[in-house]
Design an enzyme around this catalytic site. Structure first.
Site, PDB file in Angstrom:
ATOM      1  N   LYS A  57       0.843  -1.207   0.000  1.00 38.59           N
ATOM      2  CA  LYS A  57       0.000   0.000   0.000  1.00 38.59           C
ATOM      3  C   LYS A  57       0.871   1.247   0.000  1.00 38.59           C
ATOM      4  CE  LYS A  57      -3.772  -2.441   2.216  1.00 38.59           C
ATOM      5  NZ  LYS A  57      -4.325  -2.966   3.461  1.00 38.59           N
ATOM      6  N   GLN A 101      -4.894  -1.716   9.630  1.00 38.23           N
ATOM      7  CA  GLN A 101      -4.631  -3.008   8.990  1.00 38.23           C
ATOM      8  C   GLN A 101      -5.121  -4.146   9.888  1.00 38.23           C
ATOM      9  OE1 GLN A 101      -3.259  -3.415   5.829  1.00 38.23           O
ATOM     10  NE2 GLN A 101      -3.699  -5.576   6.097  1.00 38.23           N
ATOM     11  N   ASP A 124     -11.272   2.511   4.033  1.00 41.69           N
ATOM     12  CA  ASP A 124     -11.535   1.070   3.908  1.00 41.69           C
ATOM     13  C   ASP A 124     -13.044   0.795   3.896  1.00 41.69           C
ATOM     14  OD1 ASP A 124     -10.077  -1.158   3.425  1.00 41.69           O
ATOM     15  OD2 ASP A 124      -9.601  -1.625   5.515  1.00 41.69           O
TER      16      ASP A 124
END
Ligand code: NAP
Length: 292
Positions: A57, A101, A124
């Protein structure tokens, strides 16, 4: 039965094309507004798969000109320290996106922490406000993996309208938002999971099969409808008889490929699209922040 047109859905090539466009747009906006978009990826502990995803990422951010504000915490970090960091990043006007994460160590309450992220920075798409917007069909930040699948389908001009889509998996990260996005695009959607009875029979009815189970070789050639569209979200590390490790999806790709109309490879299918949608969402948040 062999398909007349088996075609690979090349997520890697498409992701590259979209990232080139994003880079141009980031450069234009940066020179106009004086700062680049910013993304903070928060990682806890040393899970090697998570570390690889985070590196990926950050590398993708650097490629398109998005600034990284990531932080890496030790595995025993306290809940309150992460919470404080999220609140600080929520207030930081250089940060447009915050991603926690997953998975997190067991002592941390992931759901509580996800709820602390400002919904306008929730790149997200896992905050209840953004999930609620998805349920209602309103615009909002969308979960990256299913958004990447929808983009892949759109770019290959695959019309899902009226088709029977079977989604294997019902996680909040992939399966559930995937089903909602397909429904929004007027597919008829069935969601399968571990308690589903007679899964092979259901899969055989799928015009579009999307599998996100995390189970190698779950989908075999005898189960797939001829000329189906098969999207394999699964990422599984397996070791072959020579002891060599490699990544595979949920689909027995070699056997299923020739029966399909379109199929995604693993790797190189959905994975690169997920990262690209994260960059896309960060740019959307940045543009929204600049407008407000
Ligand atoms: P998850 O939270 O473990 O969910 C897996 C889902 O699959 C669950 O709903 C489970 O059912 C269902 N399932 C598992 N085995 C099954 C079986 N044999 N038959 C029917 N249903 C089954 O995993 P996730 O986070 O959604 O991720 C799923 C897979 O996608 C993993 O391989 C992950 O690595 C991969 N992934 C890939 C990307 C990408 O960018 N390509 C992004 C995210 C995740 P129950 O609910 O009944 O337990």
């Amino acid at each position: 039965m062999k398909s007349v047109y088996p075609q690979l859905l090349d997520g890697k090539a498409l992701a590259q094309r979209i990232q080139d466009q994003l880079k141009t747009e980031v450069e234009r906006l940066k020179s106009k507004y004086g700062r680049p978009p910013g993304l903070a990826v928060l990682m806890v502990g040393d899970n090697p798969a998570s570390a690889a995803y985070v590196r990926n990422k950050e590398r993708a951010c650097a490629k398109v000109g998005i600034a990284s504000f990531g932080q890496h915490f030790p595995a025993d970090v306290s809940q309150s320290e992460i919470e404080k960091t999220i609140h600080r990043l929520n207030q930081d006007s250089n940060v447009d996106g915050i991603l926690l994460q997953l998975p997190l160590p067991e002592h941390l309450n992931g759901v509580y922490l996800l709820h602390q992220i400002d919904p306008d920075k929730d790149v997200d798409g896992l905050h209840p406000l953004n999930l609620g917007r998805l349920v209602r069909g309103e615009t909002g930040l969308r979960s990256c993996t299913p958004a990447g699948v929808m983009r892949l389908l759109r770019e290959y001009q695959i019309d899902v309208n009226g088709k029977h889509a079977v989604v294997v998996g019902r996680s909040i990260l992939v399966g559930k938002p995937m089903a909602l996005m397909l429904l929004e695009a007027d597919a008829t959607v069935t969601v399968a999971h571990l308690r589903t009875q007679n899964l092979p029979e259901l899969i055989r009815q799928a015009d579009i099969l999307i599998t996100a189970a995390g189970c190698p070789n779950l989908i075999t050639a005898d189960q797939v409808k001829p000329n189906a569209i098969v999207i394999d979200v699964g990422i599984n590390r397996v070791t072959d008889t020579q002891g060599k490790s490699r990544l595979v999806g949920d689909v027995d790709f070699a056997a299923v490929r020739d029966m399909t109309q379109f199929i995604t490879p693993v790797p190189g299918g959905v994975g690169p699209m997920t990262v690209t949608m994260l960059l896309h969402n960060t740019l959307l948040s940045y543009q929204k922040q600049l407008r407000s």
